[in-house]
Design an enzyme around this catalytic site. Structure first.
Site, PDB file in Angstrom:
ATOM      1  N   LYS A  41       3.696 -25.593 -24.963  1.00 44.82           N
ATOM      2  CA  LYS A  41       4.622 -26.725 -25.126  1.00 44.82           C
ATOM      3  C   LYS A  41       4.170 -27.655 -26.267  1.00 44.82           C
ATOM      4  O   LYS A  41       4.990 -28.132 -27.040  1.00 44.82           O
ATOM      5  CB  LYS A  41       4.693 -27.468 -23.792  1.00 44.82           C
ATOM      6  CG  LYS A  41       5.414 -28.784 -23.807  1.00 44.82           C
ATOM      7  CD  LYS A  41       5.579 -29.323 -22.407  1.00 44.82           C
ATOM      8  CE  LYS A  41       4.277 -29.641 -21.721  1.00 44.82           C
ATOM      9  NZ  LYS A  41       3.574 -30.827 -22.218  1.00 44.82           N
ATOM     10  N   ARG A 120       6.237 -36.720 -15.684  1.00 44.07           N
ATOM     11  CA  ARG A 120       5.513 -35.640 -15.015  1.00 44.07           C
ATOM     12  C   ARG A 120       5.790 -35.641 -13.521  1.00 44.07           C
ATOM     13  O   ARG A 120       5.314 -34.757 -12.812  1.00 44.07           O
ATOM     14  CB  ARG A 120       4.031 -35.840 -15.230  1.00 44.07           C
ATOM     15  CG  ARG A 120       3.381 -34.690 -16.004  1.00 44.07           C
ATOM     16  CD  ARG A 120       1.969 -35.090 -16.227  1.00 44.07           C
ATOM     17  NE  ARG A 120       1.068 -34.117 -16.668  1.00 44.07           N
ATOM     18  CZ  ARG A 120       0.635 -34.015 -17.912  1.00 44.07           C
ATOM     19  NH1 ARG A 120       1.138 -34.734 -18.868  1.00 44.07           N
ATOM     20  NH2 ARG A 120      -0.304 -33.156 -18.201  1.00 44.07           N
ATOM     21  N   ARG A 159      -8.493 -17.052 -23.119  1.00 43.11           N
ATOM     22  CA  ARG A 159      -8.768 -18.006 -24.203  1.00 43.11           C
ATOM     23  C   ARG A 159     -10.267 -18.290 -24.310  1.00 43.11           C
ATOM     24  O   ARG A 159     -10.945 -18.441 -23.305  1.00 43.11           O
ATOM     25  CB  ARG A 159      -8.003 -19.301 -23.901  1.00 43.11           C
ATOM     26  CG  ARG A 159      -8.054 -20.317 -25.002  1.00 43.11           C
ATOM     27  CD  ARG A 159      -6.920 -21.282 -24.900  1.00 43.11           C
ATOM     28  NE  ARG A 159      -7.066 -22.199 -23.776  1.00 43.11           N
ATOM     29  CZ  ARG A 159      -6.217 -23.207 -23.547  1.00 43.11           C
ATOM     30  NH1 ARG A 159      -5.167 -23.386 -24.333  1.00 43.11           N
ATOM     31  NH2 ARG A 159      -6.403 -24.011 -22.531  1.00 43.11           N
ATOM     32  N   ARG A 192     -13.533 -22.376 -21.412  1.00 47.82           N
ATOM     33  CA  ARG A 192     -13.467 -23.704 -20.792  1.00 47.82           C
ATOM     34  C   ARG A 192     -13.421 -23.542 -19.284  1.00 47.82           C
ATOM     35  O   ARG A 192     -12.762 -22.628 -18.778  1.00 47.82           O
ATOM     36  CB  ARG A 192     -12.165 -24.410 -21.238  1.00 47.82           C
ATOM     37  CG  ARG A 192     -12.249 -25.028 -22.599  1.00 47.82           C
ATOM     38  CD  ARG A 192     -10.912 -25.517 -23.083  1.00 47.82           C
ATOM     39  NE  ARG A 192     -10.001 -25.988 -22.029  1.00 47.82           N
ATOM     40  CZ  ARG A 192      -8.825 -26.550 -22.263  1.00 47.82           C
ATOM     41  NH1 ARG A 192      -8.414 -26.721 -23.492  1.00 47.82           N
ATOM     42  NH2 ARG A 192      -8.052 -26.949 -21.283  1.00 47.82           N
ATOM     43  N   ARG A 203      -4.646 -25.596 -11.301  1.00 50.13           N
ATOM     44  CA  ARG A 203      -3.808 -26.389 -12.224  1.00 50.13           C
ATOM     45  C   ARG A 203      -2.335 -26.035 -12.050  1.00 50.13           C
ATOM     46  O   ARG A 203      -1.462 -26.898 -12.082  1.00 50.13           O
ATOM     47  CB  ARG A 203      -4.222 -26.134 -13.685  1.00 50.13           C
ATOM     48  CG  ARG A 203      -5.481 -26.867 -14.077  1.00 50.13           C
ATOM     49  CD  ARG A 203      -6.090 -26.278 -15.329  1.00 50.13           C
ATOM     50  NE  ARG A 203      -5.364 -26.590 -16.548  1.00 50.13           N
ATOM     51  CZ  ARG A 203      -5.560 -25.940 -17.702  1.00 50.13           C
ATOM     52  NH1 ARG A 203      -6.423 -24.965 -17.794  1.00 50.13           N
ATOM     53  NH2 ARG A 203      -4.876 -26.279 -18.773  1.00 50.13           N
TER      54      ARG A 203
HETATM   55  P1  AMP Z   1      -1.758 -33.702 -21.342  1.00 55.34           P
HETATM   56  O1  AMP Z   1      -2.373 -33.775 -22.687  1.00 55.34           O
HETATM   57  O2  AMP Z   1      -0.291 -33.998 -21.337  1.00 55.34           O
HETATM   58  O3  AMP Z   1      -2.105 -32.421 -20.618  1.00 55.34           O
HETATM   59  O4  AMP Z   1      -2.422 -34.892 -20.472  1.00 55.34           O
HETATM   60  C1  AMP Z   1      -3.800 -34.952 -20.242  1.00 55.34           C
HETATM   61  C2  AMP Z   1      -4.089 -35.743 -18.964  1.00 55.34           C
HETATM   62  O5  AMP Z   1      -3.592 -37.085 -19.088  1.00 55.34           O
HETATM   63  C3  AMP Z   1      -3.403 -35.205 -17.713  1.00 55.34           C
HETATM   64  O6  AMP Z   1      -4.174 -34.173 -17.113  1.00 55.34           O
HETATM   65  C4  AMP Z   1      -3.334 -36.451 -16.841  1.00 55.34           C
HETATM   66  O7  AMP Z   1      -4.614 -36.770 -16.302  1.00 55.34           O
HETATM   67  C5  AMP Z   1      -3.028 -37.527 -17.866  1.00 55.34           C
HETATM   68  N1  AMP Z   1      -1.569 -37.700 -18.054  1.00 55.34           N
HETATM   69  C6  AMP Z   1      -0.877 -37.545 -19.217  1.00 55.34           C
HETATM   70  N2  AMP Z   1       0.420 -37.826 -19.048  1.00 55.34           N
HETATM   71  C7  AMP Z   1       0.571 -38.147 -17.750  1.00 55.34           C
HETATM   72  C8  AMP Z   1       1.707 -38.505 -16.949  1.00 55.34           C
HETATM   73  N3  AMP Z   1       2.941 -38.580 -17.483  1.00 55.34           N
HETATM   74  N4  AMP Z   1       1.503 -38.761 -15.640  1.00 55.34           N
HETATM   75  C9  AMP Z   1       0.277 -38.694 -15.089  1.00 55.34           C
HETATM   76  N5  AMP Z   1      -0.824 -38.351 -15.779  1.00 55.34           N
HETATM   77  C10 AMP Z   1      -0.699 -38.068 -17.104  1.00 55.34           C
END
Ligand code: AMP
Length: 259
Positions: A41, A120, A159, A192, A203
């Site tokens: 994405k 989310r 990966r 990782r 996850r």
């Molecule tokens: P991402 O880069 O989008 O995978 O976000 C990394 C981390 O940031 C996630 O694993 C969450 O801990 C936090 N995070 C980012 N966006 C959100 C969201 N909209 N709601 C809750 N947690 C978020």
């Protein structure tokens, strides 16, 4: 645009000025991007942003940028958010919504936007709906990138990342020349922790619980566009554009040119 604009107003907050202010567009693009970890994405968000000229607004990027703020200067809510992020948990809806609410100027921006990683949860989607309604802004579509679970697990568990320069390889689709060694800097290639099959399943379960219900939410609103996330990033991008053009009743060229 995202490769030039530093997205300062999004990453640092409304007090910061973006390096590039987009001129008015005939048709600013406004999308939400959904997809499980490992579907690519983020790569699609970068391609769409560079080519359709709408800023990639990632909430994860705000948290990553906030890590460089001195601990004593962080608000308690931000410290709690960064702790949750470290553990792989979701940040609370309240904190995320406060952050997005402060950055409503980025939603109003005449360059358009691609929301990546937000909303989310259904509560976040409902709050976004209210915010956009108040600003009289409508979404063009919600792009949901989809792949079978087995493919995602194979992708993530194959990966390998360079421990030194962070270059990313894949055992099947992008192997290094010498097994276990980075082509670029000769660093060791590691897996990782969260890419191990057991962690990937956890996850994916978290995604299924809190984020997957969003597809039903947006389907009911007639905004959901499902895209098969198979093939190269370029092929997936072309598929996205063709699907959006068909939905808008336009030819591909007309759709590209209508920004
Ligand atoms: P991402 O880069 O989008 O995978 O976000 C990394 C981390 O940031 C996630 O694993 C969450 O801990 C936090 N995070 C980012 N966006 C959100 C969201 N909209 N709601 C809750 N947690 C978020």
């Amino acid at each position: 645009m995202s490769d030039q604009n530093d997205r300062a107003a999004w990453l640092k907050g409304p007090g910061a000025e973006c390096s590039i202010k987009p001129g008015p567009r005939r048709r600013p693009r406004r999308f939400v991007l959904l997809g499980a970890p490992g579907v690519g994405k983020g790569t699609q968000a970068e391609l769409l942003s560079a080519r359709l000229g709408a800023c990639q607004l990632s909430t994860g990027d705000i948290f990553r940028a906030a890590k460089s703020i001195q601990v004593c200067e962080r608000s308690p809510a931000l410290n709690t958010a960064l702790d949750a992020m470290k553990k792989g948990e979701l940040v609370t809806d309240g904190t995320v919504l406060d952050m997005v609410g402060e950055r409503v100027g980025c939603l109003r921006c005449c360059g358009g936007f691609l929301l990546d990683g937000f909303p989310r949860t259904v509560a976040q989607a409902e709050a976004l709906h209210a915010l956009l309604k108040q600003e009289q802004i409508t979404l063009d579509a919600v792009l949901s990138y989809e792949l079978p679970l087995d493919t995602i697990i194979a992708r993530l568990s194959g990966r390998r990342t360079c421990a030194t320069c962070k270059a990313v390889y894949h055992l099947q689709s992008k192997p290094s020349k010498v097994e276990g060694t980075c082509d670029a800097c000769k660093g060791a290639l590691i897996q990782r922790e969260d890419d191990r099959p057991e962690s990937v399943k956890v996850r994916m379960a978290a995604y299924a619980d809190s984020t997957a219900p969003l597809t039903d939410y947006y389907e009911r609103q007639g905004l959901l566009v499902r895209i098969a996330a198979e093939g190269t990033p370029e092929a997936i991008y072309q598929r996205s554009l063709e699907t959006l053009a068909a939905r808008a009743g336009l030819s591909l060229d007309a759709y590209r040119g209508a920004t």
